[in-house]
Design an enzyme around this catalytic site. Structure first.
Site, mmCIF file in Angstrom:
data_model
loop_
_atom_site.group_PDB
_atom_site.id
_atom_site.type_symbol
_atom_site.label_atom_id
_atom_site.label_comp_id
_atom_site.label_asym_id
_atom_site.label_seq_id
_atom_site.Cartn_x
_atom_site.Cartn_y
_atom_site.Cartn_z
ATOM 1 N N SER A 100 -11.977 7.974 2.373
ATOM 2 C CA SER A 100 -12.202 9.406 2.543
ATOM 3 C C SER A 100 -11.855 10.144 1.259
ATOM 4 O O SER A 100 -10.933 9.750 0.544
ATOM 5 C CB SER A 100 -11.332 9.957 3.682
ATOM 6 O OG SER A 100 -11.414 11.373 3.752
ATOM 7 N N TYR A 102 -3.164 10.456 6.719
ATOM 8 C CA TYR A 102 -4.571 10.039 6.632
ATOM 9 C C TYR A 102 -4.974 9.778 5.182
ATOM 10 O O TYR A 102 -5.630 8.777 4.870
ATOM 11 C CB TYR A 102 -5.424 11.147 7.245
ATOM 12 C CG TYR A 102 -6.913 10.915 7.240
ATOM 13 C CD1 TYR A 102 -7.504 10.026 8.138
ATOM 14 C CD2 TYR A 102 -7.736 11.618 6.365
ATOM 15 C CE1 TYR A 102 -8.878 9.842 8.149
ATOM 16 C CE2 TYR A 102 -9.105 11.438 6.375
ATOM 17 C CZ TYR A 102 -9.675 10.550 7.274
ATOM 18 O OH TYR A 102 -11.033 10.367 7.285
ATOM 19 N N LYS A 104 -6.219 6.249 3.579
ATOM 20 C CA LYS A 104 -7.582 6.127 3.066
ATOM 21 C C LYS A 104 -7.603 5.736 1.584
ATOM 22 O O LYS A 104 -8.491 4.987 1.153
ATOM 23 C CB LYS A 104 -8.345 7.440 3.281
ATOM 24 C CG LYS A 104 -8.708 7.693 4.734
ATOM 25 C CD LYS A 104 -9.512 6.552 5.329
ATOM 26 C CE LYS A 104 -10.156 6.891 6.662
ATOM 27 N NZ LYS A 104 -10.888 5.756 7.251
#
Length: 301
Positions: free
Chosen positions: A149, A162, A166
């Site tokens: 991401s 997150y 990622k």
């Protein structure tokens, strides 16, 4: 593109994973549709989503089986890969797409919120890839596609867990590509831009926020699937260790960290000379505190 191949797609009960699973099947692959049927935060279990996608593939004349094991535990991740071997006799590719969100500003983030996201994204990508690697090594072929991401590659607010996971996946993919090159195993990443329930909680309190959401909603999960199918296919045999982003009809090759500016001092450095010489010389090349939206500032069509 993937005729006769056996592909595992995790988190395939909806969103990006569902479209990848459907696309793999439409291009000839036999698919293990893995999804535990959890909410966005990872809570709950429901076998329905995985089975529903399997039913859709069957309705299209394809072959698929459901898997409801979690990627976040090594033993269960191994069962996902074994499911492919048990039903179809082999495994040719894995798409590590499963994920959850527990967004929180860093200074408010709990250990559980950190741990849960890291477990599903980073540990999950490792566990599934590691289980598949044994088969790939033996058959001297295989492809791994991981979802990274721009929240990790570039940055974002309220997503330390997150983002860390990622960016870790991007490094994991590169290490797999290096370690398994001699076995003809490839590993690549996709940073997807697509509207799904994972980002459905974006606030729409202002007109600017509403306009942003409207733009994101135009980026459908189906736009991600063609690249995933290609990367799993033999046509991508020369593509390895790369990171791509997909926004609507736009594909970008993402840079990887390399030295930008080097300052040398023959007598070595002290904290004071670093302050007086090195940092002023490098300052013009410092990266601003960009977020993903600052770098991808134009609307894809």
């Amino acid at each position: 593109m993937v005729e006769g191949k056996v592909v595992v797609v995790t988190g395939a009960g909806g969103g990006i994973g569902r479209d990848i699973a459907l696309a793999m099947a439409s291009h000839g692959a036999r698919v293990v549709v893995n999804d535990i049927g959890a909410a966005v935060d990872g809570e709950g279990r429901n076998a329905g989503p995985a089975q529903q996608v399997v039913d859709e593939i069957h309705a299209l004349g394809g072959e698929a089986v459901p898997s409801t094991d979690t990627v976040a535990e090594a033993g269960n991740a191994a069962k996902i890969v074994q499911c492919a071997v048990d039903h179809f006799g082999r495994i040719d590719a894995v798409v590590n797409n499963a994920g959850i969100l527990r967004d929180r500003f860093f200074h408010k983030m709990s250990v559980d919120e950190w741990d849960a996201v890291i477990k599903v994204h980073l540990y999950g990508a490792y566990f599934v890839s590691r289980a598949a690697a044994t088969f790939f090594k033996e058959q001297n072929s295989g492809a791994m596609v991981h979802m990274t991401s721009t929240s990790g590659l570039i940055g974002n607010f309220g997503q330390a867990n997150y983002s860390a996971a990622k960016l870790g996946i991007a490094a994991l993919s590169k290490s797999i590509a290096l370690d398994m090159l001699k076995f003809n195993v490839r590993s690549n990443c996709i940073a997807p831009f697509a509207w799904s329930r994972m980002i459905g909680a974006i606030p729409t309190d202002t007109e600017e926020q509403k306009a942003r959401v409207a733009r994101i909603q135009q980026m459908t999960p189906a736009k991600i699937a063609p690249l995933a199918v290609y990367l799993a296919s033999d046509a991508a045999k020369e593509v390895n260790g790369q990171i791509f982003s997909v926004r609507n009809n736009e594909i970008s090759l993402i840079s990887q960290p390399r030295p930008v500016r080097t300052i040398h001092r023959s007598e070595g450095w002290t904290p004071q000379t670093i302050a007086e010489h090195a940092m002023p010389a490098m300052r013009a090349n410092f990266y601003p505190l960009d977020r993903s939206a600052d770098v991808f500032s134009w609307d894809p069509v």
